[in-house]
Design an enzyme around this catalytic site. Structure first.
Site, PDB file in Angstrom:
ATOM      1  CG  ASP A  16      26.980  87.576  56.958  1.00  0.00           C
ATOM      2  OD1 ASP A  16      26.162  87.269  57.839  1.00  0.00           O
ATOM      3  OD2 ASP A  16      28.162  87.873  57.184  1.00  0.00           O
ATOM      4  CD  GLU A  17      26.346  82.707  52.204  1.00  0.00           C
ATOM      5  OE1 GLU A  17      25.573  82.565  53.183  1.00  0.00           O
ATOM      6  OE2 GLU A  17      27.451  82.145  52.136  1.00  0.00           O
ATOM      7  CE  LYS A  19      22.966  80.905  55.321  1.00  0.00           C
ATOM      8  NZ  LYS A  19      24.014  81.944  55.287  1.00  0.00           N
ATOM      9  N   GLY A  20      18.107  83.900  54.980  1.00  0.00           N
ATOM     10  CA  GLY A  20      16.867  84.025  55.754  1.00  0.00           C
ATOM     11  C   GLY A  20      15.688  84.393  54.870  1.00  0.00           C
ATOM     12  N   GLY A  43      22.866  85.379  61.832  1.00  0.00           N
ATOM     13  CA  GLY A  43      21.941  86.496  61.818  1.00  0.00           C
ATOM     14  C   GLY A  43      21.129  86.399  60.538  1.00  0.00           C
ATOM     15  CG  HIS A  44      19.446  83.278  59.289  1.00  0.00           C
ATOM     16  ND1 HIS A  44      19.151  81.942  59.344  1.00  0.00           N
ATOM     17  CD2 HIS A  44      20.774  83.338  59.052  1.00  0.00           C
ATOM     18  CE1 HIS A  44      20.250  81.235  59.155  1.00  0.00           C
ATOM     19  NE2 HIS A  44      21.254  82.065  58.986  1.00  0.00           N
ATOM     20  CB  THR A  45      17.700  89.871  57.667  1.00  0.00           C
ATOM     21  OG1 THR A  45      18.848  90.087  58.488  1.00  0.00           O
ATOM     22  CG2 THR A  45      16.838  91.122  57.694  1.00  0.00           C
ATOM     23  CD  GLN A 228      27.119  80.000  61.309  1.00  0.00           C
ATOM     24  OE1 GLN A 228      26.976  78.806  61.420  1.00  0.00           O
ATOM     25  NE2 GLN A 228      26.441  80.847  62.051  1.00  0.00           N
ATOM     26  CB  THR A 303      22.529  90.292  61.154  1.00  0.00           C
ATOM     27  OG1 THR A 303      22.569  90.461  59.756  1.00  0.00           O
ATOM     28  CG2 THR A 303      21.105  90.337  61.632  1.00  0.00           C
ATOM     29  CB  THR A 305      29.186  91.343  65.679  1.00  0.00           C
ATOM     30  OG1 THR A 305      29.524  91.317  64.282  1.00  0.00           O
ATOM     31  CG2 THR A 305      29.220  89.937  66.233  1.00  0.00           C
ATOM     32  N   PRO A 308      31.618  95.994  60.351  1.00  0.00           N
ATOM     33  CG  PRO A 308      33.257  97.605  59.960  1.00  0.00           C
ATOM     34  CD  PRO A 308      32.547  96.866  61.052  1.00  0.00           C
ATOM     35  CG  ASP A 337      19.281  95.148  45.215  1.00  0.00           C
ATOM     36  OD1 ASP A 337      19.473  93.926  45.399  1.00  0.00           O
ATOM     37  OD2 ASP A 337      19.159  95.967  46.139  1.00  0.00           O
ATOM     38  N   GLY A 419      16.204  92.829  46.360  1.00  0.00           N
ATOM     39  CA  GLY A 419      15.798  93.720  47.444  1.00  0.00           C
ATOM     40  C   GLY A 419      15.418  92.865  48.630  1.00  0.00           C
TER      41      GLY A 419
HETATM   42  P1  IMP Z   1      32.067  81.944  65.510  1.00  0.00           P
HETATM   43  O1  IMP Z   1      31.082  81.199  64.710  1.00  0.00           O
HETATM   44  O2  IMP Z   1      31.448  82.989  66.413  1.00  0.00           O
HETATM   45  O3  IMP Z   1      32.997  81.034  66.257  1.00  0.00           O
HETATM   46  O4  IMP Z   1      32.999  82.798  64.511  1.00  0.00           O
HETATM   47  C1  IMP Z   1      33.920  82.153  63.643  1.00  0.00           C
HETATM   48  C2  IMP Z   1      33.964  82.859  62.300  1.00  0.00           C
HETATM   49  O5  IMP Z   1      32.738  82.669  61.614  1.00  0.00           O
HETATM   50  C3  IMP Z   1      34.165  84.367  62.397  1.00  0.00           C
HETATM   51  O6  IMP Z   1      34.921  84.791  61.270  1.00  0.00           O
HETATM   52  C4  IMP Z   1      32.760  84.908  62.289  1.00  0.00           C
HETATM   53  O7  IMP Z   1      32.734  86.236  61.812  1.00  0.00           O
HETATM   54  C5  IMP Z   1      32.164  83.934  61.288  1.00  0.00           C
HETATM   55  N1  IMP Z   1      30.708  83.795  61.414  1.00  0.00           N
HETATM   56  C6  IMP Z   1      30.019  83.134  62.361  1.00  0.00           C
HETATM   57  N2  IMP Z   1      28.707  83.203  62.130  1.00  0.00           N
HETATM   58  C7  IMP Z   1      28.552  83.916  61.020  1.00  0.00           C
HETATM   59  C8  IMP Z   1      27.412  84.308  60.258  1.00  0.00           C
HETATM   60  O8  IMP Z   1      26.260  83.985  60.555  1.00  0.00           O
HETATM   61  N3  IMP Z   1      27.662  85.046  59.155  1.00  0.00           N
HETATM   62  C9  IMP Z   1      28.921  85.377  58.773  1.00  0.00           C
HETATM   63  N4  IMP Z   1      30.003  85.022  59.433  1.00  0.00           N
HETATM   64  C10 IMP Z   1      29.825  84.302  60.554  1.00  0.00           C
END
Ligand code: IMP
Length: 429
Positions: A16-17, A19-20, A43-45, A228, A303, A305, A308, A337, A419
């Site tokens: 979630d850095e 990167k997208g 989830g890439h935005t 990831q 993005t 699931t 929070p 920001d 931003g």
């Molecule tokens: P899995 O990849 O669904 O097996 O989840 C394993 C762990 O990686 C969990 O803690 C997820 O929340 C985390 N995780 C998987 N994909 C992402 C991502 O794209 N961003 C942030 N955390 C992720």
């Protein structure tokens, strides 16, 4: 081979850095964007022209018509999600189906993977991993175990695959019924649905390894997109609270079939603070009002699931470990920001364990759980900074923050994102 022409974008923390956005920005300087790990857990935005696009599988270069997008063999692909994503975006991503290649070596996710994962996480209760429940772990487990694995290339031989799906489901249904007391899945119904997906993805399936080797020989420029982040890497992350793939730059070689020497410039992406979703140790986590403020200001909800995200101070001790592992050439700081207006500002420069400073990032989850962050206070700022286009336009305190990140991580900051939009970016030499 001119490796320096190629670039890798890799997350240095728990994903979630943002990167997208960075991949989308750098894509026009490259010919091919290659995803090399994970699946639709990502989830890439990407945001431009007032619209926001959420991606899970298709590489974030899709919005540039001259760019080919490759889904490498290191991924686990849910064909249903892939097709939905293509349909959702092809109006804006012109000609996407003709410039998207899916590796015949990539593994596939089927309904039994998600079902098994949901049952397993439920069974684990408090001890769960907190996965995205997309079937990622079970699909990679089948890949490693080989007997029940299906690769994308097998969709090109539907008669063989139909029989294989029946055989696999016979075994999977035994687990559902005898272990979990759950109803079985209907092989005919599953096949009827997936045969259609197979037909739709078939024209995009290719030997992407051979394709990328040819591209390298022709001097094409490749951009590798990690999903990831390094601390979620199956081997080098905070195991067992990790994902099931090689989420660091170490995944490029197996996940794209491209040798390490071809990787080129490695840019490690961090947020200006740290977040994590799911379970697992997080030494700089803030379970207080400041943590909540960061979550709200940064819209820190997943993005994929909607969960929070846990928020905390920037952990440069963990990032230094990730930086070494990926041999980064530069840092990308995103969401700078979001820190504006906080009542205080800290970064973590080290850990102590039982009162003693640690030299290395803990390899043991129990130790990481007990580790205490060494925090350094920095001057906060309150000005909005999203309009800045040069470093010198940032408030003095924000510039000092960037400098401190460079010093503690030991690499230059090359890009600062302030931003979600493409324009809200500061490039440095
Ligand atoms: P899995 O990849 O669904 O097996 O989840 C394993 C762990 O990686 C969990 O803690 C997820 O929340 C985390 N995780 C998987 N994909 C992402 C991502 O794209 N961003 C942030 N955390 C992720």
């Amino acid at each position: 081979m001119k490796a320096r022409r190629n670039t890798c974008i890799v997350g240095l923390t728990w994903g979630d850095e943002a990167k997208g956005k960075i991949v989308d920005l750098l894509a026009p300087r490259h010919d091919i964007v290659v995803r090399y790990n994970g699946g639709n857990n990502a989830g890439h935005t990407v945001a431009f022209n007032g619209e926001t696009y959420k991606l899970h599988l298709v590489p974030s270069g899709l919005f540039h018509p001259g760019v080919t997008c490759v889904i490498g063999g290191g991924l686990v692909v849910d064909p249903k999600v892939l097709l939905e994503e293509i349909s959702r975006h092809e109006g804006v991503a012109k000609g996407l189906r003709d410039r998207l290649l899916v590796s015949s070596r990539a593994h596939t996710i089927w309904p039994w993977h998600a079902k098994l994962e949901a049952l397993s996480e439920k069974h684990l209760g408090k001890g769960k991993i907190g996965t995205t429940l997309r079937g990622i772990g079970p699909a990679y487990a089948d890949k490693a175990n080989r007997v029940h694995a299906i690769r994308m290339g097998e969709f090109l031989r539907p008669e063989h695959l139909r029989v294989k799906v029946e055989r696999i489901l016979e075994a999977k249904n035994l687990t559902f019924q005898k272990v979990f007391g759950e109803p079985p899945l209907d092989a005919r119904a599953v096949w009827a649905e997936y045969e259609a997906y197979g037909r739709a993805v078939a024209p995009m399936i290719a030997d992407t390894t051979a394709y990328l080797h040819r591209a390298l020989a022709e001097g094409k420029r490749l951009l590798f997109e990690g999903a990831q982040g390094t601390l979620l890497d199956i081997d080098h992350g905070t195991y067992p609270y990790v994902t099931s793939s090689s989420a660091s730059a170490a995944g490029i070689w197996p996940g794209a079939g491209v040798p390490g020497r071809a990787i080129g410039d490695v840019l490690g992406v961090v947020k200006a603070y740290t977040t994590r979703v799911g379970e697992g140790p997080f030494p700089t986590e803030l379970k207080d009002a400041v943590g909540n403020q960061i979550r709200e200001q940064g819209h820190e909800y997943g993005t994929t699931t909607g969960r929070p995200r846990r928020c905390g101070w920037l952990d440069t001790f963990a990032i230094r470990y990730a930086a070494r592992l990926n041999a980064i050439d530069g840092i990308v700081i995103t969401l700078l920001d979001v820190l504006g207006g906080l009542p205080e500002l800290k970064i973590c420069t080290g850990y102590t364990l039982d009162g003693k400073p640690l030299e290395d990032f803990p390899d043991d989850p129990a130790a990481l759980q007990r580790a205490k962050p060494v925090l350094e206070s920095l001057e906060p700022w309150s000005e909005a900074i999203s309009g800045a286009r040069q470093l010198k336009a940032l408030p003095r305190a924000a510039r000092a923050y960037v400098k401190r990140v460079e010093e503690t991580v030991g690499a230059p900051v090359r890009i600062i994102s302030i931003g979600p939009d493409r324009e809200q970016t500061i490039f440095r030499r």
